[in-house]
Design a protein around this motif. Structure first.
Motif: not given
Length: 313
Positions: A125-130
Motif C-alpha cells: 500500500v505505502g505511506p498513504d494508507f489513510l
C-alpha cells in the motif's frame, strides 16, 4: 630504536610539506560529505514510530520492523518511518438511506497501522494508507449499512447500528493491514423538511407514551378505590350484623358517665333524645335547646312519660 620527539616532529613536518594541501582538502571533503550524508546514514526513530527499510539492491526488508532508537544504514538505502500511535481523522460522507434520502454524516475515525504487518503494508500500500484504505473502507461500510435503514432510525441513532458499522470496519480494515479502533458518528445532516417531520413524529410518540402512562395510573387508582369500597361495604355489613339495641344503650350509659365526670360545663337531659337517649348540651348551648341535636353516643333507657324530666347541671 626509539624515536625522539624531535624526530617525530620532523617526520610530520616533511609530510605536511609534501602533502599538506592534499590532506587539508581530504579533511574538508570528508567533513562536507559526512554533514550532507548524515541524515541518510544515521536514522533516528522517535517514540511512537516504527521504520521499514528499503534496500536499493535487494528491495524492501520484509523481515524486520525497526523500532525506536538510532539506526545506521547505507546512504543509498532509505528508511520509511511510520507513526504507529492511535490517530484520529474527521471526515464527511454523503450516503443514501433506504428510501433514497441523502444524509450528510460527520464521522471521526480512530485508526493506526498494524505494527505486526507494517512491512507488508509498506510494500503493498505505502505511506498513504489513510486515503488508500481507511477512508474508502469506512465510506463503503457506511453506504452499505446505512442504506438498509430509514432516515429516522439513523437520525435517532438506532441501538446497535453504530456497533455493527464499527465491527465491520474492523474486520475489513484488518485484512488490509490497518487497525480501525472506532468509528464515531459525530452528526447527521438531513434536509430541513425531513428533519422537521422526524422531530414532529418523535414529539407525538413521547406524548403517546405520556398518555399511556397517565391511563395506567388512572386504572390503578380506580382499582384502589374499588378495593377500598369493597372493604367499607364488608365492614358495614359485619357491624350491622353484630350491633344490637341493648349494646347501643349500654354504650350510651358509658358515654354519659364519662361526660358527667368530666370538668367541662355541660347539661345532660335524661330521656330527651330519640329512643330514650340523653341530650347533652354544652355551656354555651344550654340557653337555646332548640338548636341542640341528640348526642351521638347511646344513653340510658327512656324515662316514663308521666315523669317530669329533670335538668342536671
Amino acid at each position: 630504536m626509539r624515536m625522539t620527539r624531535a624526530k617525530i616532529s620532523a617526520v610530520f613536518d616533511r609530510f605536511f610539506e609534501k602533502h599538506g594541501l592534499k590532506a587539508f582538502l581530504f579533511v574538508v571533503v570528508s567533513v562536507i560529505t559526512i554533514t550532507v550524508m548524515w541524515p541518510s546514514i544515521f536514522i533516528t526513530i522517535r517514540s511512537g514510530e516504527a521504520g521499514v527499510l528499503f534496500k536499493r539492491i535487494t528491495g524492501t526488508d520484509t523481515e524486520n520492523v525497526y523500532s525506536e532508537g538510532l539506526h545506521l544504514i547505507w546512504p543509498w538505502d532509505r528508511m520509511y518511518v511510520y507513526n504507529v500511535r492511535l490517530q484520529t481523522v474527521l471526515e464527511e460522507f454523503e450516503v443514501l438511506t433506504k428510501n433514497g434520502a441523502l444524509l450528510n454524516l460527520k464521522v471521526a475515525i480512530r485508526y493506526k497501522p498494524d505494527y505486526r504487518t507494517l512491512t507488508t503494508l509498506h510494500k503493498l500500500v505505502g505511506p498513504d494508507f489513510l486515503n488508500q484504505i481507511v477512508l474508502p473502507e469506512t465510506e463503503a461500510i457506511l453506504r452499505h449499512y446505512i442504506g438498509q435503514y430509514e432516515p429516522a432510525e439513523i437520525y435517532t441513532t438506532k441501538p446497535g447500528l453504530i456497533d455493527k458499522i464499527v465491527l465491520n470496519a474492523l474486520e475489513n480494515s484488518e485484512q488490509r493491514y490497518v487497525i480501525i479502533d472506532d468509528v464515531l458518528l459525530k452528526s447527521v445532516g438531513l434536509p430541513e423538511s425531513l428533519r422537521d417531520s422526524i422531530d414532529a413524529k418523535l414529539v407525538f410518540e413521547q406524548k403517546s407514551l405520556t398518555y399511556q402512562y397517565r391511563l395506567a395510573l388512572e386504572k390503578e387508582e380506580a382499582q384502589r378505590k374499588r378495593i377500598e369500597a369493597e372493604g367499607i361495604r364488608d365492614y358495614n355489613r359485619l357491624v350491622s350484623e353484630t350491633l344490637s339495641e341493648d349494646l347501643i344503650r349500654w354504650q350510651g350509659v358509658q358515654a354519659t358517665k364519662e361526660l358527667a365526670l368530666s370538668p367541662n360545663s355541660k347539661t345532660v337531659i335524661i330521656g330527651g333524645g330519640q329512643g330514650g337517649l340523653p341530650v347533652i348540651l354544652g355551656g354555651a348551648d344550654a340557653s337555646s335547646p332548640s338548636t341542640t341535636s341528640p348526642a351521638v353516643a347511646p344513653a340510658l333507657p327512656a324515662v316514663p312519660a308521666t315523669t317530669t324530666p329533670r335538668a342536671v347541671k
